[in-house]
Design a protein around this motif. Sequence first.
Motif, short mmCIF file in Angstrom:
data_model
loop_
_atom_site.label_atom_id
_atom_site.label_comp_id
_atom_site.label_asym_id
_atom_site.label_seq_id
_atom_site.Cartn_x
_atom_site.Cartn_y
_atom_site.Cartn_z
N ARG A 43 1.12 -14.84 69.21
CA ARG A 43 1.51 -16.06 68.74
C ARG A 43 0.31 -16.75 68.75
O ARG A 43 0.34 -17.26 67.72
CB ARG A 43 2.86 -17.34 69.64
CG ARG A 43 3.92 -16.69 69.42
CD ARG A 43 4.84 -17.55 70.03
NE ARG A 43 4.92 -17.38 71.71
CZ ARG A 43 5.81 -16.50 72.19
NH1 ARG A 43 6.48 -15.41 71.52
NH2 ARG A 43 5.23 -16.88 73.33
N ASN A 44 -0.99 -16.95 69.43
CA ASN A 44 -2.13 -17.98 69.89
C ASN A 44 -2.68 -17.36 68.67
O ASN A 44 -3.15 -18.06 68.27
CB ASN A 44 -2.30 -17.48 70.60
CG ASN A 44 -2.02 -18.56 72.06
OD1 ASN A 44 -1.17 -19.41 71.74
ND2 ASN A 44 -2.54 -18.45 73.29
N LEU A 45 -2.57 -16.16 68.52
CA LEU A 45 -4.02 -14.80 67.33
C LEU A 45 -3.50 -15.52 66.27
O LEU A 45 -4.09 -16.06 64.95
CB LEU A 45 -3.75 -13.81 67.29
CG LEU A 45 -4.69 -13.01 68.43
CD1 LEU A 45 -4.37 -11.97 68.05
CD2 LEU A 45 -6.24 -13.78 68.43
N VAL A 46 -2.31 -15.74 65.76
CA VAL A 46 -1.59 -16.82 64.66
C VAL A 46 -2.57 -17.81 64.46
O VAL A 46 -2.68 -18.00 62.86
CB VAL A 46 0.21 -16.09 64.06
CG1 VAL A 46 0.31 -17.03 63.16
CG2 VAL A 46 0.56 -14.68 64.68
N ASP A 76 -1.30 -5.38 61.48
CA ASP A 76 -1.23 -5.45 59.98
C ASP A 76 -0.10 -6.57 60.08
O ASP A 76 -0.03 -7.23 59.24
CB ASP A 76 -1.31 -4.30 59.17
CG ASP A 76 -0.26 -3.68 59.78
OD1 ASP A 76 1.09 -3.54 59.12
OD2 ASP A 76 -0.22 -2.72 61.44
N VAL A 77 0.89 -6.55 61.16
CA VAL A 77 1.83 -6.94 61.15
C VAL A 77 1.25 -9.14 61.08
O VAL A 77 2.35 -9.98 60.87
CB VAL A 77 2.93 -7.30 62.40
CG1 VAL A 77 3.82 -7.95 62.25
CG2 VAL A 77 3.70 -5.33 62.01
N ALA A 81 1.41 -12.30 58.63
CA ALA A 81 2.08 -13.23 59.63
C ALA A 81 1.00 -14.56 59.23
O ALA A 81 1.06 -15.02 58.99
CB ALA A 81 2.26 -13.28 60.81
N ILE A 82 -0.57 -14.26 59.43
CA ILE A 82 -1.50 -15.42 59.36
C ILE A 82 -1.44 -15.41 57.37
O ILE A 82 -1.36 -16.58 57.08
CB ILE A 82 -2.70 -15.08 59.29
CG1 ILE A 82 -2.50 -15.16 60.77
CG2 ILE A 82 -3.72 -16.00 58.88
CD1 ILE A 82 -3.74 -14.10 61.93
N ALA A 115 -0.94 -7.00 48.72
CA ALA A 115 0.20 -8.06 48.11
C ALA A 115 0.74 -9.38 48.77
O ALA A 115 1.35 -10.31 48.01
CB ALA A 115 2.06 -6.98 47.90
N ILE A 116 1.23 -9.15 49.77
CA ILE A 116 1.43 -11.00 50.45
C ILE A 116 0.78 -11.91 50.83
O ILE A 116 0.61 -13.02 50.29
CB ILE A 116 2.40 -10.54 52.54
CG1 ILE A 116 3.51 -9.12 52.35
CG2 ILE A 116 2.21 -11.55 53.23
CD1 ILE A 116 3.48 -8.45 54.15
N SER A 117 -1.08 -11.50 51.02
CA SER A 117 -1.60 -12.52 50.63
C SER A 117 -2.51 -12.48 49.34
O SER A 117 -3.26 -13.09 49.59
CB SER A 117 -3.12 -11.83 51.71
OG SER A 117 -3.02 -10.59 51.61
N ASN A 118 -1.57 -12.09 48.39
CA ASN A 118 -2.42 -11.85 47.27
C ASN A 118 -3.97 -11.23 47.17
O ASN A 118 -4.55 -11.99 46.12
CB ASN A 118 -1.93 -13.46 46.46
CG ASN A 118 -2.00 -14.13 45.29
OD1 ASN A 118 -2.31 -12.61 44.15
ND2 ASN A 118 -2.43 -14.74 44.76
#
Length: 354
Positions: A43-46, A76-77, A81-82, A115-118
Amino acid sequence: MSTTTPTPASTEVAFPLTFGLDTFGDVTSDADGHPISHAQTIRNLVDHGVAAEKAGIDSFNIGEHHTNDMPLSASDVVLSAIAARTERIRLGSAVTVLSSDDPVRVFQRYSTLNAISNGRAEVILGRGSSIDSFPLFGFDLADYQDLFEEKTNLFAELLEGGPVTWEGRTRASLHDQDVVPHLETALPTWIGVGGSPESVIRAARYGFSLMLAVIGGPATRFAPYAGLFREALSQFGHTPKPIGLHSPGHVAATDEQALDEFWPRYLEVITNVSETRGFAIPTKASFLREVRDGALYVGSPETVATKIAANMTTVGANRFDLKYAMGGLSDEALLTNIRLFGGEVVPRVRELLA
């Protein structure tokens, strides 16, 4: 502390200067010095990735590890999230251990992230200097070289797009196989190299970019690898590609604070991995030599910026990634590191290299 600026290395193409932060998801400590949980580490990494974008940093990269002190087995997961909480910063692996993974799945995961990050994803492929993934996924270390060579070959085919036909020894063959999701924008791909000329040649042969992992000794010894890479790219008929440097470090308000925070954590981490990785246990004197002349970037913003600028010039690199996390440091110290690196170190390096 001071760093002498060496003679610049020649480069044929001036790529934009970029600066990133790398982490292996090192478990940090709470206010009382106790290790936090794996879940809280993730969670901290996000939050760190979000903070890196706010600090103006160009990329945030998470390396794959499978150990109790570095529990980032699904980088990658976390990067996805980031991506959902950022708009600009590039998101990549540092590194993906392709030897013990499946190239098709790596491509699918990072094309999904793209795709998620454009279009902000990138991947750094490596053989794995930390070999914990090999027994975990049932791979024989005797196949260390062949695994990476064949899987890199397949990954390069996947990047080309279109149905893939491929045959090899280390995985099942593909026959006119459509691999999805298709890339909407290019997926920048790097090869992480820790000191092997063969790996430099491999990166050039596939037309990938080169990330030099300088984790011990002076960066000057990697300048010949950069030259070899540029020459090999030309011989293979590829256009010039970016060259990056990756090294560990820690930025604090003053040199003294940075050294005091980093040294005990560095000693503990290197001591813990010394037997499996073959590292010598550092002394305070050897640590200070690495800070002054070697691979560690520890100090105030001015000290760290001066050293980065000198070594990027020496090697002819256009990218520098600071491995900012060290097990046992507090989350507050890491967030300060991120803020100082983006807000003070990077602008100063750009100024020195202008």
